[in-house]
Design an enzyme around this catalytic site. Structure first.
Site, mmCIF file in Angstrom:
data_model
loop_
_atom_site.group_PDB
_atom_site.id
_atom_site.type_symbol
_atom_site.label_atom_id
_atom_site.label_comp_id
_atom_site.label_asym_id
_atom_site.label_seq_id
_atom_site.Cartn_x
_atom_site.Cartn_y
_atom_site.Cartn_z
ATOM 1 C CB CYS A 154 -1.256 74.810 24.387
ATOM 2 S SG CYS A 154 -1.095 73.044 24.183
ATOM 3 C CD GLN A 277 -8.383 56.480 25.883
ATOM 4 O OE1 GLN A 277 -7.395 57.149 25.623
ATOM 5 N NE2 GLN A 277 -8.303 55.222 26.288
ATOM 6 C CG ASP A 375 -7.291 51.151 27.780
ATOM 7 O OD1 ASP A 375 -6.085 51.432 27.704
ATOM 8 O OD2 ASP A 375 -8.196 51.951 27.475
ATOM 9 C CB CYS A 402 -1.086 54.902 26.572
ATOM 10 S SG CYS A 402 -0.895 54.610 28.323
HETATM 11 C C1 LIG Z 1 -5.624 53.906 30.296
HETATM 12 S S1 LIG Z 1 -6.975 54.045 31.390
HETATM 13 C C2 LIG Z 1 -8.237 53.232 30.470
HETATM 14 C C3 LIG Z 1 -9.654 53.512 30.881
HETATM 15 C C4 LIG Z 1 -10.738 53.132 29.901
HETATM 16 N N1 LIG Z 1 -10.539 51.845 29.310
HETATM 17 C C5 LIG Z 1 -10.893 54.189 28.828
HETATM 18 O O1 LIG Z 1 -10.536 53.955 27.678
HETATM 19 O O2 LIG Z 1 -11.391 55.282 29.155
HETATM 20 C C6 LIG Z 1 -6.513 52.946 32.646
HETATM 21 C C7 LIG Z 1 -7.486 52.817 33.790
HETATM 22 O O3 LIG Z 1 -7.013 51.805 34.681
HETATM 23 C C8 LIG Z 1 -7.283 52.190 36.020
HETATM 24 N N2 LIG Z 1 -6.364 51.389 36.847
HETATM 25 C C9 LIG Z 1 -5.068 51.622 37.165
HETATM 26 N N3 LIG Z 1 -4.556 50.572 37.838
HETATM 27 C C10 LIG Z 1 -5.532 49.646 37.925
HETATM 28 C C11 LIG Z 1 -5.608 48.326 38.486
HETATM 29 N N4 LIG Z 1 -4.555 47.759 39.072
HETATM 30 N N5 LIG Z 1 -6.772 47.651 38.373
HETATM 31 C C12 LIG Z 1 -7.852 48.224 37.765
HETATM 32 N N6 LIG Z 1 -7.851 49.461 37.237
HETATM 33 C C13 LIG Z 1 -6.701 50.151 37.307
HETATM 34 C C14 LIG Z 1 -7.097 53.696 36.004
HETATM 35 O O4 LIG Z 1 -7.782 54.297 37.071
HETATM 36 C C15 LIG Z 1 -7.699 54.058 34.630
HETATM 37 O O5 LIG Z 1 -9.062 54.327 34.733
#
Ligand SMILES: C[S@@+](CC[C@H](N)C(=O)[O-])C[C@H]1O[C@@H](n2cnc3c(N)ncnc32)[C@H](O)[C@@H]1O
Length: 449
Positions: A154, A277, A375, A402
């Site tokens: 891949c 990430q 995020d 994203c």
């Molecule tokens: C796109 S990731 C971003 C994580 C971090 N900012 C990074 O860059 O590594 C989104 C995160 O939101 C968490 N998540 C999903 N729903 C959530 C909620 N309702 N409240 C808080 N965290 C949540 C997920 O477990 C995940 O760790």
């Protein structure tokens, strides 16, 4: 338009997932693996009321942006395009969505920040395992199907993961281990997961299985022997009949239950179920952009909502007075707390729970917040969370996303709550695929518009 009919014309646009669009009397036909400007002949494979799907049967005039595809990779729908064309496609996708949701030309979409070498960038791979007609397959699911395409190489994932996939396929056959059969809901091994740190010194291997199975100890021994860098072998049990990959129970079979990574001088422990990430080279660019946009000051108190293992929180903690991180996954919050401690950062507090709930606790505590970095996962934020940010009169909100569609929806909500954004910066975290990450600054205006 009917199935098997043949049409000819020039590709004039792309769909959100990178398919080319050929319009015949304004009726759109969606075709995979073509490039804007190419002259094509296509056969209709499916026709619906407002659109049809076609298959390329003859490339009459190809684009200079066309690249040869040797072996397809999971989700890599843009592999046939030059990297430059991919970046142009992503910028335009974001622009189309912003124009549609927020008004034509009102938000400037900057050029997508690409990466120097857009191959073998993924530090995490989840590989489905399937046995069909006695043949063991490990690779990726054929689009819109549960059929695994057996893959040797891949081009998106770290090459270490290609090596592990190929070796583990041999071991599963050799030991005749039990493989999960989705239709009958029988058998054991469903997926393998690999995660490697940025300098490629630590690898986690996870076996995701319906149940514990005969030969597991031998399997672990053989995996361990594949690469000295394997620091962790985990077992996750998912006994449910579901498309969701992971189950609730996780066991450590060898080594530690995490691997460590270094991002810009900060050390992070990452456990199996924690979000991290997938493109470490671009992550640094993305976080830097988010922190720059927030224009943080030494005396600032900030919230990092949806913080995962606290990556953005700790980046920001080096600059500000106090950070509150909010995250829903317990293992990630445990990682985050340990990461703050091991990096000697004392000005960070992590709250376990939903952002939309924990924000209310912060409101009740009457904490003064200067900026919020968000995020969220693909679906975006709960509206109540955004309303609470406005209630707290947060001056600056930096939104990392994203999914441009949920981002635009949430930007619209924020606009109605009195926030203004002028620019969106797309960052290419996922080369070869149609996905794109964006970062936006929204600032509070004096009055509601
Ligand atoms: C796109 S990731 C971003 C994580 C971090 N900012 C990074 O860059 O590594 C989104 C995160 O939101 C968490 N998540 C999903 N729903 C959530 C909620 N309702 N409240 C808080 N965290 C949540 C997920 O477990 C995940 O760790």
């Amino acid at each position: 338009m009917n199935k098997n009919e043949i049409y000819r014309g020039i590709i004039s646009d792309y769909s959100h997932d990178g398919m080319g669009i050929l319009k015949i009397n304004n009726f759109p036909i969606f075709i995979a693996d073509v490039i804007e400007g190419e002259e094509v002949e296509v056969k209709i494979i499916k026709s619906k009321k407002n659109l049809a799907y076609g298959k390329l049967i003859n490339l009459i005039k190809s684009s200079v942006e066309r690249r040869e595809v040797i072996e397809k990779s999971s989700g890599a729908n843009l592999m046939h395009m030059s990297y430059n064309e991919q970046l142009k496609f992503k910028t335009r996708q974001v622009k189309n969505i912003m124009d549609k949701m927020l008004g034509r030309g009102l938000i400037e979409v900057l050029d997508t920040i690409g990466m120097e070498d857009p191959y073998h960038y993924r530090n995490k791979s989840v590989v489905p395992v399937q046995k069909k007609d006695g043949f063991l397959k490990m690779g990726y699911y054929r689009p819109r199907s549960h059929d695994v395409v057996d893959t040797n190489k891949c081009i998106i994932q770290f090459d270490e993961h290609n090596h592990l996939t190929n070796e583990i396929r041999k071991i599963i056959s050799e030991l005749n281990l039990s493989v999960y059969n989705e239709e009958k809901h029988e058998g054991a091994i469903r997926h393998m997961m690999f995660r490697t740190n940025t300098d490629k010194t630590e690898i986690m291997v996870a076996i995701i299985a319906k149940e514990k199975f005969a030969g597991l100890d031998k399997f672990v021994e053989k995996i361990k022997a594949l690469d000295k860098r394997i620091k962790s072998i985990m077992l996750n049990i998912n006994s449910r009949k579901t498309n969701v990959i992971f189950g609730e129970d996780t066991y450590t079979l060898y080594g530690q239950d995490y691997i460590s990574d270094d991002l810009d001088g900060i050390k992070f422990n990452i456990s199996l179920r924690s979000f991290y990430q997938v493109n470490p080279k671009q992550t640094k660019n993305l976080y830097q952009k988010a922190i720059d946009l927030a224009d943080l000051k030494e005396e600032d108190n900030i919230i990092d909502a949806y913080c995962g293992i606290g990556t953005i929180s700790l980046f920001a903690a080096r600059k500000v007075n106090q950070v509150y991180g909010i995250e829903i996954v317990k293992a990630a919050v445990e990682n985050a707390k340990e990461n703050a401690r091991s990096n000697g950062l004392k000005n960070v507090e992590f709250l376990l729970g939903k952002s939309e709930d924990k924000i209310k606790e912060l409101i009740n505590k009457d904490v003064e917040i200067d900026a919020v970095i968000i995020d969220p996962p693909r679906k975006g934020c709960e509206e109540s969370f955004l309303q609470d940010l406005a209630k707290m009169k947060i001056k600056k909100v930096v939104y990392v996303s994203c999914n441009p569609a949920s981002l635009a929806r949430d930007m619209k909500i924020m606009q109605d709550l009195g926030y203004r954004a002028s620019q969106v910066q797309p960052v290419d975290m996922f080369p070869q695929t149609p996905h794109v990450e964006c970062v936006v600054l929204m600032t509070k205006t004096k009055r509601k518009p």
